[in-house]
Write a protein that holds these residues in place. Structure first.
Motif, mmCIF file in Angstrom:
data_model
loop_
_atom_site.group_PDB
_atom_site.id
_atom_site.type_symbol
_atom_site.label_atom_id
_atom_site.label_comp_id
_atom_site.label_asym_id
_atom_site.label_seq_id
_atom_site.Cartn_x
_atom_site.Cartn_y
_atom_site.Cartn_z
ATOM 1 N N ASN A 71 -64.181 98.829 -44.364
ATOM 2 C CA ASN A 71 -65.102 99.784 -43.742
ATOM 3 C C ASN A 71 -66.255 99.081 -43.029
ATOM 4 O O ASN A 71 -66.680 99.517 -41.954
ATOM 5 N N CYS A 81 -67.146 99.304 -39.043
ATOM 6 C CA CYS A 81 -68.482 99.610 -38.523
ATOM 7 C C CYS A 81 -68.957 98.539 -37.546
ATOM 8 O O CYS A 81 -69.539 98.850 -36.500
ATOM 9 N N ARG A 120 -67.648 98.813 -34.083
ATOM 10 C CA ARG A 120 -68.185 99.939 -33.313
ATOM 11 C C ARG A 120 -69.596 99.679 -32.772
ATOM 12 O O ARG A 120 -70.093 100.454 -31.974
#
Length: 144
Positions: free
Chosen positions: A133, A137, A140
């Motif tokens: 995760n 992130c 992005r």
């Protein structure tokens, strides 16, 4: 040397005239220094004012082993440190916005609309899911 005379006289009891000269000579440099660090003119002025108050109260302790300018900047650095300690201890008192409280209900839990989604672990450990995760992130984030 004028600064040397000021530094010597500063330690004398009742050297108000010399202290006034010191204030006039060093207010602007101290103010620029403080403003450069707090980015708020009112806070910078308050810090410089408390610096001079502290210097006046401690004038009998000034031994003249450094210049008066160095001594005043040292006091100001301590006042800046005190300011940031107080600022980070209680940001609400120092003008920082409250965090988004509309995300939480009256009991302090998440509202239904803001409830975080569960991680899809798919047989992986919690650490692996966290790592995946975090990488997602990071991908992005905007470049730069």
């Amino acid at each position: 040397m004028e600064q040397g005379r000021q530094a010597t006289a500063l330690g004398q009891v009742g050297a108000l005239g010399t202290f006034t000269e010191l204030v006039h000579a060093h207010t602007n440099p101290l103010l620029r220094f403080a403003l450069n660090r707090v980015n708020d003119a009112q806070v910078a002025e308050d810090l410089v004012q408390t610096t001079f108050i502290a210097a006046w109260e401690a004038r009998h302790n000034f031994a003249g082993q450094s210049s008066a300018r160095t001594w005043l900047f040292s006091i100001l650095r301590n006042k800046l440190a005190d300011h940031y300690r107080k600022h980070y201890r209680d940001p609400v008192l120092h003008g920082e916005a409250m965090p988004d409280t509309d995300r939480f209900n009256a009991d302090g839990g998440w509202t239904d609309e803001e409830l975080p989604l569960p991680w899809e672990e798919g047989g992986t450990s919690g650490a692996e899911a966290l790592h995946r995760n975090l990488l997602n992130c990071l991908e992005r984030l905007p470049p730069g």
